[in-house]
Each structure stands twice: as C-alpha cells, then as structure tokens.
Motif scaffolding. Sequence first.
Motif, PDB file in Angstrom:
ATOM      1  N   VAL A  92       0.854  -1.187   0.000  1.00  0.00           N
ATOM      2  CA  VAL A  92       0.000   0.000   0.000  1.00  0.00           C
ATOM      3  C   VAL A  92       0.892   1.240   0.000  1.00  0.00           C
ATOM      4  N   LEU A  93       0.509   2.229  -0.794  1.00  0.00           N
ATOM      5  CA  LEU A  93       1.190   3.520  -0.837  1.00  0.00           C
ATOM      6  C   LEU A  93       0.175   4.560  -0.388  1.00  0.00           C
ATOM      7  N   PHE A  94       0.575   5.454   0.526  1.00  0.00           N
ATOM      8  CA  PHE A  94      -0.375   6.459   1.011  1.00  0.00           C
ATOM      9  C   PHE A  94       0.349   7.756   1.337  1.00  0.00           C
ATOM     10  N   GLN A  95      -0.422   8.843   1.382  1.00  0.00           N
ATOM     11  CA  GLN A  95       0.135  10.151   1.694  1.00  0.00           C
ATOM     12  C   GLN A  95      -0.947  11.044   2.287  1.00  0.00           C
ATOM     13  N   TRP A  96      -0.684  11.611   3.469  1.00  0.00           N
ATOM     14  CA  TRP A  96      -1.594  12.585   4.075  1.00  0.00           C
ATOM     15  C   TRP A  96      -1.437  13.930   3.377  1.00  0.00           C
ATOM     16  N   SER A  97      -2.535  14.668   3.237  1.00  0.00           N
ATOM     17  CA  SER A  97      -2.450  16.033   2.722  1.00  0.00           C
ATOM     18  C   SER A  97      -1.801  16.906   3.799  1.00  0.00           C
ATOM     19  N   PRO A  98      -1.096  17.981   3.404  1.00  0.00           N
ATOM     20  CA  PRO A  98      -0.419  18.828   4.401  1.00  0.00           C
ATOM     21  C   PRO A  98      -1.348  19.399   5.470  1.00  0.00           C
ATOM     22  N   ASN A  99      -2.608  19.673   5.131  1.00  0.00           N
ATOM     23  CA  ASN A  99      -3.524  20.215   6.133  1.00  0.00           C
ATOM     24  C   ASN A  99      -4.184  19.116   6.972  1.00  0.00           C
ATOM     25  N   GLY A 100      -3.874  17.862   6.681  1.00  0.00           N
ATOM     26  CA  GLY A 100      -4.394  16.748   7.465  1.00  0.00           C
ATOM     27  C   GLY A 100      -5.845  16.398   7.206  1.00  0.00           C
ATOM     28  N   GLN A 101      -6.453  16.982   6.182  1.00  0.00           N
ATOM     29  CA  GLN A 101      -7.868  16.738   5.904  1.00  0.00           C
ATOM     30  C   GLN A 101      -8.117  15.486   5.070  1.00  0.00           C
ATOM     31  N   TYR A 102      -7.133  15.083   4.265  1.00  0.00           N
ATOM     32  CA  TYR A 102      -7.335  13.959   3.337  1.00  0.00           C
ATOM     33  C   TYR A 102      -6.176  12.971   3.407  1.00  0.00           C
ATOM     34  N   LEU A 103      -6.497  11.729   3.117  1.00  0.00           N
ATOM     35  CA  LEU A 103      -5.519  10.660   3.017  1.00  0.00           C
ATOM     36  C   LEU A 103      -5.700  10.008   1.651  1.00  0.00           C
ATOM     37  N   ALA A 104      -4.661  10.052   0.811  1.00  0.00           N
ATOM     38  CA  ALA A 104      -4.695   9.405  -0.502  1.00  0.00           C
ATOM     39  C   ALA A 104      -4.030   8.040  -0.360  1.00  0.00           C
ATOM     40  N   VAL A 105      -4.713   6.987  -0.838  1.00  0.00           N
ATOM     41  CA  VAL A 105      -4.237   5.617  -0.636  1.00  0.00           C
ATOM     42  C   VAL A 105      -4.386   4.834  -1.925  1.00  0.00           C
ATOM     43  N   SER A 106      -3.343   4.060  -2.268  1.00  0.00           N
ATOM     44  CA  SER A 106      -3.395   3.175  -3.430  1.00  0.00           C
ATOM     45  C   SER A 106      -2.798   1.834  -3.040  1.00  0.00           C
ATOM     46  N   GLY A 107      -3.446   0.770  -3.483  1.00  0.00           N
ATOM     47  CA  GLY A 107      -2.953  -0.576  -3.225  1.00  0.00           C
ATOM     48  C   GLY A 107      -2.720  -1.303  -4.534  1.00  0.00           C
ATOM     49  N   THR A 108      -3.033  -2.596  -4.549  1.00  0.00           N
ATOM     50  CA  THR A 108      -2.777  -3.399  -5.738  1.00  0.00           C
ATOM     51  C   THR A 108      -3.883  -3.305  -6.779  1.00  0.00           C
ATOM     52  N   LYS A 109      -5.022  -2.740  -6.395  1.00  0.00           N
ATOM     53  CA  LYS A 109      -6.071  -2.511  -7.386  1.00  0.00           C
ATOM     54  C   LYS A 109      -5.743  -1.224  -8.138  1.00  0.00           C
ATOM     55  N   LEU A 110      -6.276  -1.071  -9.322  1.00  0.00           N
ATOM     56  CA  LEU A 110      -5.981   0.117 -10.143  1.00  0.00           C
ATOM     57  C   LEU A 110      -6.851   1.293  -9.718  1.00  0.00           C
ATOM     58  N   ARG A 111      -6.702   1.676  -8.451  1.00  0.00           N
ATOM     59  CA  ARG A 111      -7.489   2.768  -7.898  1.00  0.00           C
ATOM     60  C   ARG A 111      -6.632   3.603  -6.962  1.00  0.00           C
ATOM     61  N   LEU A 112      -6.974   4.875  -6.883  1.00  0.00           N
ATOM     62  CA  LEU A 112      -6.438   5.740  -5.857  1.00  0.00           C
ATOM     63  C   LEU A 112      -7.648   6.265  -5.104  1.00  0.00           C
ATOM     64  N   ASN A 113      -7.716   5.956  -3.822  1.00  0.00           N
ATOM     65  CA  ASN A 113      -8.836   6.390  -2.992  1.00  0.00           C
ATOM     66  C   ASN A 113      -8.420   7.587  -2.160  1.00  0.00           C
ATOM     67  N   VAL A 114      -9.284   8.585  -2.089  1.00  0.00           N
ATOM     68  CA  VAL A 114      -9.048   9.757  -1.250  1.00  0.00           C
ATOM     69  C   VAL A 114     -10.114   9.738  -0.158  1.00  0.00           C
ATOM     70  N   PHE A 115      -9.644   9.606   1.090  1.00  0.00           N
ATOM     71  CA  PHE A 115     -10.527   9.565   2.249  1.00  0.00           C
ATOM     72  C   PHE A 115     -10.384  10.855   3.037  1.00  0.00           C
TER      73      PHE A 115
END
Length: 136
Positions: free
Chosen positions: A17-40
């Motif tokens: 899994v690859l992920f990165q928090w937004s600098p303001n801490g409001q969002y988390l972008a996450v990508s795994g083995t599926k061809l998707r990038l999810n923003v929570f």
Amino acid sequence: MKQLFEISKEHLGAGPVLFQWSPNGQYLAVSGTKLRLNVFDRKGVLHDELHLPGTEVAGQTSCMQIVWDKRSKKLAVLVKAPRTINAETVLIYKVVERETQKLETGNMRDLTHLAWDPAGHLLSVGTAKGNLLLYE
C-alpha cells in the motif's frame, strides 16, 4: 492511541500500500494493488476514487508516488507504465472540483519522481535519464 478507521482490502487489494496525508491533514490518498487511488477524509469517509490506467498485476501496486501540493488542493500521482504503452502516466487530481487531468509528458520515458514547488504552483517531474520536466 485509538484506531480511528481502517481501510479494507476491498478498496486496496492484497499487497503493498502507498499512502500520503495532505499537508492540512484533511485527506488521506491511498493506493494498493487494485488500479485505484482512494481519497478519504480524516474520518475515513471516501471522498473520491480515481481509476488508474494500466493492467492489474497481483501483488503489485501501479502507483509509484503520491504528492500533495502545499495547500492540499492538488494531488500529483505517478503511475507505472502498462506493458502495452511503456510510458508512465502523471495524473493531477483537484480535490475540491473532483477533477483529474493527465499531463502530457511527450516522449519522456522512465519517469521516477514528482515534487511540487514550495508555493504549490509548479510540478517537477524527474526521469531516470536525468531529465527534469516542469509544469505550471
């Protein structure tokens, strides 16, 4: 510390899994083995889902790098090259508008790195051969 939320393998797939928090801490972008990038959002609610180009390969993520701009309004994503095209893809996602734009990288191959300038207006894209591309 208490657990706030969990992202299941239905979103990510089984594998790295690859992920990165937004600098303001409001969002988390996450990508795994599926061809998707999810923003929570910070409460674990799915804000948006981007479908990434390529072919799903078991146990491998297609996302190479996720980089937020300083203001947490744009997200740059470097996606591995599908075998048929043999060129990586750079996507820019605008969080508020929920829009995705594909950058034109011309004939550049072997893209390896993304970075926003400190103000968040310019995106630099590096290659394995030492080239640097700048986008406004």
